[in-house]
Design a protein around this motif. Structure first.
Motif: not given
Length: 819
Positions: A46-48, A109-114, A144-147
């Motif tokens: 559920t994260t990019a 951004s470390k926590g999200g992407r547009e 939401p984005y997660r490395k």
């Protein structure tokens, strides 16, 4: 008179004004029937992240007629690369589906992407963009984005009676077990809990995770999801199955023909002793529990590798499936960890301070599940030279260009000298440019002729790894165009393609998904020449394998290659890691004899190889010269080149199709008849070092230290029991100024077989002594190899390195017990 006209004029003006307002009022009251309600990463992640992902969206149709809709999405700053999905939405209804989206780009951004989304109404063949409310031309929202890190996702049945930690909501034991393993390996506490409902129906939708945990039967109602999971595993994924929570019926449909597991019964244990299986059978741990732990007693397939046992039954085991693995656990989660006490301290996970403490067995299991990724020795790019040769396109050769330029220079000099002696030296001013134009035109003409000599071509070179009645296929795709222009590339077989995007920056192209296995690139325009890209797909095939047995002439068998034809240039690779050449028959037969061993550094038989064979040998060298990849390690395989049945892509325009494949067929040994003569050629007998009573990898090189190594050569189980007539050890050892000795292992002590200082030629030792040919209870033959301390003629030490470049054993004897 004016008074009498006033009411009529006012009425007319009122009517006209009302009519004029009708369109305005109608426009204000028109409500757009289509609405895009959401666009979020979903499915198993559920994260990019830096991997491709699965994005879910919902389209609502308020209208009274069905609508054909297209939804496109792209990341901020990358409007040139778009991903779209076509969907049909009934009247007064909503449709929820997915669209595959490529990796998230690098951003601050470390926590999200547009992301930006576009909505189109394509009903009736149109392509009308449905704008969002307001003046914006597109919809924008953060996700939401997660490395990227080693990632686990859990698909489990809801359990209201689940375990509680720190007052939190009930948690599935499978999720707790997963966090315990991540804690032991030093990873974060993040575990993706897969919600019930929509799962990706394509393998790439699972690329965002490394390990998928299945601990429930909810997947039984989703056959498309089962197929996608199985194909994801075949391409390198790891599936962890909790057999204590999964029914045999679901397991059968999930793994299909590859099940081959015998279910015995289910028991509940209060006394649990976990032993480390074949790897370390002496180490075990005993636990007594108050609440019984469920344990499923099963009989795994012969090829499965047992990691842990409980009371002699497998508690965990591993099965290879294509390029991936399936890890089975039969013991319930509570058998692998213990409650955290004050003596254990606080959990390193802040949100789970009371997380249980894993055992040594759970840490070993975690090392199998989340092992570090290995670099594939044969990436798709390795097929590049071979694929270009198959296409046949070539630029003007260096010799031709040099001849043209050389002729231009000499002609210019000759003409210059001649004109200087003539009465018209002024001609030199235009003769030089004219000659240059002529030479350039010749180069352009030859280049154009060379380019147009090859028709438009679509080609693939692929590696085929069978898995049951399916095959995992990876490789290189290429399209050749004699002229620049647009091209539509797509697939109707669910193939995934990563096209080389060099030079395409800023040119908008859109990948449109119209069905689970159907997609096409729109707006793609390529320059003239060859454009390549890596691809992967799964092809439904008949069971593909090689089967043979040992006999008096060596190893003979038959092939089943499914839809692949014209097999050639085959080799056999076993755990001995010594490739041997294969003689292919006119039908589907093959044979290997003692004379088919390949010299060091060679992977095809013959002293003269064609250009195609040289390219194939280079692919073999890249694949086999170093550590074997997981899909060949600890396996027996027959590798062969073949013509593929076609390419899994479509490309606009007429042209030829070229498809070549490297097959990695599993090799199975049939038992040889009892009391029959057998010859086991080199390459079929793997060996290991015996050190302190345990099996380990042999030492193949060293510096100043000497070597005293006991080797155990494992004879194939298909010829056991075996009593030998003779054996031949063939080795290539580079040990300058060192004494090299080989001895057999007998009951009365070592049996000297060979001794020499600094051997130069390959060592070939004939072993006929019956004492040295006796095998142990498991069919192992023991030999001692000694490389002494360095020396020089004057007695001084030398720090030269020694290397064992190759080592192989061939045996001749009879099956059955000795009389």
């Amino acid at each position: 008179m004016s008074r009498s006209r006033s009411p009529i004029a006012i009425a007319v003006l009122f009517i006209l004004f009302g009519w004029g307002l009708l369109p305005v009022r109608g426009q204000e009251q028109t409500v757009e029937p289509l609405e895009l309600q959401r666009m979020i990463p979903g499915g198993v992640r559920t994260t990019a992240t830096e991997s491709s992902g699965n994005y879910e969206f919902t389209v609502f149709n308020r209208g009274s007629t069905p609508r054909e809709v297209r939804v496109a999405v792209f990341f901020a700053g990358r409007p040139d690369v778009q991903y779209a999905r076509d969907v049909w939405v009934p009247a007064h209804a909503s449709a929820t589906t997915w669209v595959p989206v490529g990796p998230a780009p690098e951003q601050a951004s470390k926590g999200g992407r547009e992301i930006h989304t576009l909505l189109y109404d394509r009903t009736g063949g149109g392509n009308r963009q449905v704008l969002p409310p307001g003046e914006a031309r597109e919809r924008t929202r953060p996700v939401p984005y997660r490395k990227r890190e080693p990632t686990t996702a859990v698909l489990a049945d809801p359990e209201p009676e689940g375990e509680r930690y720190s007052g939190r909501e009930p948690t599935s034991p499978a999720v707790v077990f997963t966090r315990v393993i991540r804690q032991g390996l030093g990873y974060s506490d993040h575990v993706q809990i897969v919600p019930s409902g929509l799962l990706p129906t394509y393998a790439e939708g699972f690329d965002g995770v490394d390990v998928l945990v299945l601990a429930g039967n909810g997947l039984a109602a989703d056959p498309a999801g089962q197929t996608a999971i199985r194909r994801w595993v075949q391409h390198g994924g790891t599936l962890w199955l909790h057999l204590d929570r999964i029914s045999p019926e679901l397991l059968a449909t999930l793994l299909g023909d590859d099940l081959d597991i015998g279910f015995v019964d289910r028991v509940r244990l209060t006394s649990i002793r976990i032993a480390a299986g074949e790897q370390n059978p002496d180490r075990s741990s005993l636990r007594e529990v108050e609440e019984p732990v469920e344990f499923v007693r099963v009989v795994p397939a012969s090829a499965d590798r047992v990691i842990h046992t409980v009371n002699g039954w497998p508690a965990s085991f591993v099965r290879d499936l294509g390029k991936g693995r399936v890890v089975f656990t039969t013991l319930g989660p509570w058998g692998w960890y213990t409650p955290r006490t004050a003596r254990d301290g606080r959990s390193p996970f802040d949100h789970f301070p009371d997380l249980p403490v894993g055992s040594a067995a759970s840490l070993e299991l975690g090392g199998v599940l989340l092992r570090p990724p290995e670099k594939d020795p044969l990436p798709p790019e390795a097929f590049g030279p071979l694929l270009r040769q198959e296409i046949g396109y070539a630029v003007i050769g260096l010799e031709t260009a040099a001849a043209i330029l050389g002729g231009f220079v000499f002609a210019l000099l000759g003409v210059g000298i001649g004109l200087r002696r003539s009465r018209r030296p002024e001609l030199i001013g235009w003769v030089g440019p004219a000659a240059a134009v002529a030479a350039g035109a010749l180069l352009v003409g030859l280049g154009e002729r060379s380019r147009r000599a090859v028709p438009p071509t679509v080609a693939t070179a692929e590696l085929v790894v069978p898995a049951g009645e399916e095959a995992a296929i990876t490789g290189l795709f290429a399209v050749y165009q004699p002229a620049s222009g647009p091209i539509a590339i797509g697939s109707r077989e669910g193939a995934a393609l990563e096209l080389d995007a060099a030079g395409l920056e800023g040119k908008t192209r859109r990948r449109v998904q119209s069905d689970s296995d159907v997609w096409e690139w729109e707006g793609l325009s390529l320059p003239a020449g060859i454009r390549t890209g890596s691809f992967r797909c799964t092809r439904r095939v008949d069971r593909m394998q090689a089967t043979g047995r040992f006999g008096p002439d060596g190893f003979e068998g038959r092939l089943a290659a499914g839809p692949y034809t014209n097999l050639a240039d085959a080799v056999i690779v076993t755990a001995a890691h010594e490739p041997v050449a294969v003689r292919l028959g006119l039908d589907v037969g093959f044979a290997v004899g003692t004379g088919d061993a390949l010299p060091a550094g060679a992977y095809l038989a013959g002293s003269i190889l064609s250009d195609r064979q040289q390219q194939r040998q280079e692919v073999y060298r890249q694949l086999l010269s170093g550590p074997l990849p997981p899909y060949l390690r600890n396996r027996n395989a027959l590798l062969a080149w073949a013509d593929a049945p076609g390419v899994p892509f479509i490309a606009a325009g007429d042209g030829r199709v070229v498809a070549t494949a490297l097959l990695a067929l599993p090799l199975e040994y049939e038992p040889s008849p009892s009391d029959s003569s057998v010859v086991v050629p080199r390459g079929f007998i793997p060996y290991r070092r015996i050190l302190d009573g345990r099996s380990t990898a042999p030492t193949m090189s060293g510096a100043s230290s000497p070597l005293d190594m006991r080797l155990r050569f494992q004879l194939p189980s298909s010829i056991l029991p075996f009593h030998g007539g003779r054996a031949t050890l063939v080795a290539r050892v580079r040990a300058p100024w060192r004494q090299v000795a080989v001895a057999g292992v007998g009951d009365g002590g070592p049996i000297p077989l060979y001794e020499m200082v600094g051997p130069v030629e390959p060592i070939r030792i004939e072993i006929a002594d019956e004492r040295a040919l006796r095998t142990d209870s498991g069919g192992g033959l023991l030999l001692d190899l000694v490389i002494g301390a360095p020396m020089t003629p004057g007695g001084n030490s030398d720090e030269s390195e020694w290397v064992i470049e190759s080592l192989g054993l061939e045996v001749v004897g009879r099956t059955g017990p000795a009389r």
